[in-house]
Scaffold this motif. Sequence first.
Motif, PDB file in Angstrom:
ATOM      1  N   LEU A 100      20.935 -48.334  -5.222  1.00  0.00           N
ATOM      2  CA  LEU A 100      20.947 -47.669  -6.522  1.00  0.00           C
ATOM      3  C   LEU A 100      19.554 -47.169  -6.898  1.00  0.00           C
ATOM      4  O   LEU A 100      19.418 -46.116  -7.537  1.00  0.00           O
ATOM      5  CB  LEU A 100      21.489 -48.613  -7.596  1.00  0.00           C
ATOM      6  N   GLU A 101      18.527 -47.903  -6.502  1.00  0.00           N
ATOM      7  CA  GLU A 101      17.174 -47.433  -6.795  1.00  0.00           C
ATOM      8  C   GLU A 101      16.833 -46.203  -5.963  1.00  0.00           C
ATOM      9  O   GLU A 101      16.231 -45.246  -6.464  1.00  0.00           O
ATOM     10  CB  GLU A 101      16.164 -48.557  -6.548  1.00  0.00           C
ATOM     11  N   ILE A 102      17.235 -46.213  -4.692  1.00  0.00           N
ATOM     12  CA  ILE A 102      17.019 -45.043  -3.840  1.00  0.00           C
ATOM     13  C   ILE A 102      17.823 -43.860  -4.372  1.00  0.00           C
ATOM     14  O   ILE A 102      17.317 -42.731  -4.473  1.00  0.00           O
ATOM     15  CB  ILE A 102      17.411 -45.345  -2.387  1.00  0.00           C
ATOM     16  N   TRP A 103      19.082 -44.108  -4.722  1.00  0.00           N
ATOM     17  CA  TRP A 103      19.944 -43.044  -5.260  1.00  0.00           C
ATOM     18  C   TRP A 103      19.304 -42.410  -6.493  1.00  0.00           C
ATOM     19  O   TRP A 103      19.246 -41.197  -6.630  1.00  0.00           O
ATOM     20  CB  TRP A 103      21.329 -43.595  -5.593  1.00  0.00           C
ATOM     21  N   SER A 104      18.845 -43.265  -7.404  1.00  0.00           N
ATOM     22  CA  SER A 104      18.251 -42.775  -8.647  1.00  0.00           C
ATOM     23  C   SER A 104      17.001 -41.941  -8.370  1.00  0.00           C
ATOM     24  O   SER A 104      16.780 -40.897  -9.006  1.00  0.00           O
ATOM     25  CB  SER A 104      17.904 -43.953  -9.560  1.00  0.00           C
ATOM     26  N   ALA A 105      16.188 -42.378  -7.406  1.00  0.00           N
ATOM     27  CA  ALA A 105      14.980 -41.628  -7.063  1.00  0.00           C
ATOM     28  C   ALA A 105      15.334 -40.259  -6.491  1.00  0.00           C
ATOM     29  O   ALA A 105      14.716 -39.240  -6.842  1.00  0.00           O
ATOM     30  CB  ALA A 105      14.134 -42.419  -6.069  1.00  0.00           C
ATOM     31  N   GLU A 159      14.740 -32.500 -10.932  1.00  0.00           N
ATOM     32  CA  GLU A 159      13.493 -31.797 -11.262  1.00  0.00           C
ATOM     33  C   GLU A 159      13.332 -30.533 -10.419  1.00  0.00           C
ATOM     34  O   GLU A 159      12.903 -29.488 -10.919  1.00  0.00           O
ATOM     35  CB  GLU A 159      12.297 -32.731 -11.048  1.00  0.00           C
ATOM     36  N   TYR A 160      13.686 -30.622  -9.159  1.00  0.00           N
ATOM     37  CA  TYR A 160      13.538 -29.477  -8.265  1.00  0.00           C
ATOM     38  C   TYR A 160      14.492 -28.352  -8.661  1.00  0.00           C
ATOM     39  O   TYR A 160      14.074 -27.195  -8.847  1.00  0.00           O
ATOM     40  CB  TYR A 160      13.810 -29.921  -6.827  1.00  0.00           C
ATOM     41  N   CYS A 161      15.763 -28.660  -8.787  1.00  0.00           N
ATOM     42  CA  CYS A 161      16.756 -27.623  -9.106  1.00  0.00           C
ATOM     43  C   CYS A 161      16.508 -27.024 -10.488  1.00  0.00           C
ATOM     44  O   CYS A 161      16.715 -25.816 -10.696  1.00  0.00           O
ATOM     45  CB  CYS A 161      18.168 -28.195  -9.014  1.00  0.00           C
ATOM     46  N   SER A 162      16.061 -27.843 -11.424  1.00  0.00           N
ATOM     47  CA  SER A 162      15.841 -27.351 -12.783  1.00  0.00           C
ATOM     48  C   SER A 162      14.675 -26.376 -12.853  1.00  0.00           C
ATOM     49  O   SER A 162      14.599 -25.561 -13.774  1.00  0.00           O
ATOM     50  CB  SER A 162      15.589 -28.531 -13.735  1.00  0.00           C
ATOM     51  N   PHE A 163      13.782 -26.438 -11.894  1.00  0.00           N
ATOM     52  CA  PHE A 163      12.673 -25.487 -11.862  1.00  0.00           C
ATOM     53  C   PHE A 163      13.169 -24.085 -11.499  1.00  0.00           C
ATOM     54  O   PHE A 163      12.695 -23.087 -12.050  1.00  0.00           O
ATOM     55  CB  PHE A 163      11.617 -25.955 -10.856  1.00  0.00           C
ATOM     56  N   TYR A 164      14.119 -24.001 -10.594  1.00  0.00           N
ATOM     57  CA  TYR A 164      14.580 -22.696 -10.110  1.00  0.00           C
ATOM     58  C   TYR A 164      15.806 -22.181 -10.871  1.00  0.00           C
ATOM     59  O   TYR A 164      15.993 -20.975 -10.996  1.00  0.00           O
ATOM     60  CB  TYR A 164      14.901 -22.778  -8.617  1.00  0.00           C
ATOM     61  N   ALA A 174       6.615 -32.567  -8.224  1.00  0.00           N
ATOM     62  CA  ALA A 174       7.814 -33.396  -8.332  1.00  0.00           C
ATOM     63  C   ALA A 174       8.035 -34.182  -7.047  1.00  0.00           C
ATOM     64  O   ALA A 174       8.443 -35.354  -7.084  1.00  0.00           O
ATOM     65  CB  ALA A 174       9.027 -32.528  -8.643  1.00  0.00           C
ATOM     66  N   PHE A 175       7.774 -33.549  -5.915  1.00  0.00           N
ATOM     67  CA  PHE A 175       7.939 -34.233  -4.628  1.00  0.00           C
ATOM     68  C   PHE A 175       6.922 -35.354  -4.479  1.00  0.00           C
ATOM     69  O   PHE A 175       7.239 -36.426  -3.942  1.00  0.00           O
ATOM     70  CB  PHE A 175       7.801 -33.229  -3.487  1.00  0.00           C
ATOM     71  N   GLU A 176       5.729 -35.141  -4.985  1.00  0.00           N
ATOM     72  CA  GLU A 176       4.724 -36.201  -4.952  1.00  0.00           C
ATOM     73  C   GLU A 176       5.158 -37.374  -5.821  1.00  0.00           C
ATOM     74  O   GLU A 176       4.979 -38.547  -5.451  1.00  0.00           O
ATOM     75  CB  GLU A 176       3.376 -35.654  -5.425  1.00  0.00           C
ATOM     76  N   ARG A 177       5.761 -37.082  -6.972  1.00  0.00           N
ATOM     77  CA  ARG A 177       6.274 -38.161  -7.827  1.00  0.00           C
ATOM     78  C   ARG A 177       7.409 -38.906  -7.118  1.00  0.00           C
ATOM     79  O   ARG A 177       7.524 -40.136  -7.231  1.00  0.00           O
ATOM     80  CB  ARG A 177       6.772 -37.591  -9.158  1.00  0.00           C
TER      81      ARG A 177
END
Length: 872
Positions: A644-649, A656-661, A810-813
């Motif tokens: 669940l932690e991996i899924w959430s990440a 964040e990525y899709c919302s940028f484009y 975002a990828f760095e985060r």
Amino acid sequence: MGFCPANMVCGTDKNTVKDKQANGSRKIKGIAVLMKKSVLDITDVSASCLDRLYDIIGKGVSLQLISAVHRNPANGTGGKLGKPAYLEKWLSTFTPVTAGETAFNVTFDWDEAIGVPGAFIIKNYHHSQFYLRTFTLEDVPGHGRIHFVCNSWVYPVHRYKNDRVFFTNKTYLPHNTPEPLRKYREEELVNLRGDGKGMLKDWDRAYDYAYYNDLGNPDKSQEYARPVLGGSEEYPYPRRGRTGRKPTKTDPSSESRLPLLSLDIYVPRDERFGHLKMSDFLAYALKAIVQVLVPELKAICDKTRNEFDTFEDLMKLYEGGFKLPNGAVKKLEDLVPWELLKELIRSDGEQFLKFPLPDVIKEDRTAWRTDEEFAREMLAGINPVVIRRLEEFPPISKLDPTKYGNQSSMITRAHIEKNMDGYTVDQAIKGNRLFILDHHDVLMPYLSRINLTSTKTYATRTVLFLKYDGTLKPLAIELSLPDPQGDHLGAISQVHTPAEEGVEGSVWQMAKCYVGVNDSGYHQLISHWLHTHAVIEPFVIATNRQLSVVHPIYKLLHPHFRDTMNINALARQILINGGGLLEMTVFPSKFSMEMSSSVYKNWVFTEQALPTDLLKRGMAVKDSSYVHGLRLLIEDYPYAVDGLEIWSAIETWVDEYCSFYYLTNESVRSDPELQSWWTELRNEGHGDKKHETWWPEMKTRADLIETCTIIIWIASALHAAVNFGQYPYAGYMPNRPSMSRRFMPERGTAEYAELESNPDGVFLKTITAQLQTLLGIALIEVLSRHSTDEIYLGQRDTPEWTDDREPLAAFERFGSRLVEIENKIMERNNDRRWKNRSGPIKLPYTLLYPGASDFSRVGGLTGRGIPNSVSI
């Protein structure tokens, strides 16, 4: 930063870059980083000689810049083209042997009318292909540095019908693409789709679909014929990559097969393993190709009756290896070259197939036998995705009673309530304390046919109780067979309950063995192969056919498709094919792939999301007070907690990525490439599911985020969870037997008396035989290894995969979040409250440890690390 080998000066040299010729024209400098084929194939003498000739006459590799801002009236709607320039000093430039990559200079006559280059055409006039990693223009007037991430094989120009075009690392939605580049963007996608005709060759770049009609070999004999999977209601299946090989002579619907050891299976060249990955794969897969040695191995094993007589005999596989009879080494050399054979045999030639000691028996060689460990592995082993909460009693079957009769469970309250810590069944169900591992319905329709082979096994149900300390206790195991007078007459079942001593204890151990056989087969065929490898391949194909390399969703998903088509093609060649390694080592035998097709009938894409899966299996309930909006009903469920932690990440990163484009839902609906991708994926890639209503509609940004998160989860974390623990847990076959060859001994028989007097001997004669054990362990050792060039979740093969700053941030985060998760996983593993994280075998749960922070490229049997893709 760009690549800069030690023997070159790669920095921007203003005096060189802006050097003036006598006629006053300006020069700009480019650097191409590539790997010659000759680095990988030193025997290609003809290529070297012809390349020298081309280098002398100055016609080796040309590059031609394409303007992103100015059209060329003579080029239709395409951008203005610059003059061709050639890579310099092809043969004289030093090629480092270890890295394999070399930087080549190229100098362009600058044309102000070009403006900003957005792409380039490359033409290879050499004899052989090369791998183009990157291309960089160091100082474009008025713009500065421009970088191209290429990562593609470039074949000689005569192999292509159309020009090879590469784009800058900019990212564009279709409507934002500079007008001069649109023509090239659209043409490149047409090229990648191919024409659907003929047998595909190495240099073809075609991504296309085919049914799984290449598993059988009816020309060899009817025994090797297999049904076509995909394209029918009876045998639905995801599509695989088309190769275009001719049909078999015996069955026009089946595709002909390559020779057994051939690795020349068509996949688009850029989908093939890199040279490091192929080297690793060949080194370790030598043990998997023992299929070739089967006749000799059978002769060897026959001398010991194909049995391990004692557990001490089995341990010799790890402590000393399997000793070869006199003369056997020479016989094996006749089948396999010594260079390959020495990987299998100790240097003195005395020991064959010596394996690493599996983690499951490193700390304690008997702890795997305990009921606690048997149950714990349903939550933290290699198949933690099947167990579900029991919500009705007795367990019910969903099989059609008109075809399979009465399949109701024979487990009674009296069987289990005596071990439920004072609970009644009704209280335990209400209190969410009963769970079940249920393989009954999947296996029962095939069991009559399976048991006509060398397999003798049951369909199993295992009921478990959740104790106050968070561990599970098995309460009863039901072993079921079809009525011998016909499947329609229902099941004949026996129920066994826990016992520790005497023959009853031995019977209980045997019952757990049959559960292990069921779970091992289901894991390999369904949880691993079908639910990760097979279902992802259509996404790989559709993405390359419909999304341009400059499309944001292509850039998001592409790292998660690395090597998938290649490993799947190899699987079809030597693993899941008729008579292949999987059929030889897993109990459903020749019915293995057919059975996986029957399970695909119930596959639902949206249910592959981890939260949805946990809710469906009743392992969690919705609860907004919890971080992930779910409350786990087994708090100490390592796969789910870490997952669940991996899924959430992943979900946060994708959001964040899709919302940028995509700023609005309308931008999703109006993206023609995205809509074509999603339509083709449903109608072609998963064409047998095209009429299902559960597919996301792809009308909103939420649809897109959900879809991409599920794809990345399947390809990375889910695959890691069900793959890389195979050797640690199943490398010791008694813990995860893949076959059973005898039924449970019946009271009053000689077999029952033997069980009383020699329980270990009967156990070993029942589970996987010696030969199949050797094959099976060799196979899973290969499957469980990380390659030395692995790229893990939160990593990319280049830091310049896009030039958009917000997605890079975002990828760095995302990477930082994965490091935090790693630390939490280690903290939980060290917390003694969580008994299921290590268990009696003392093996910490690390299968969902991302590996973003501390993995150097060492590869091997690490038992942890989440690669980006289904790559092995």
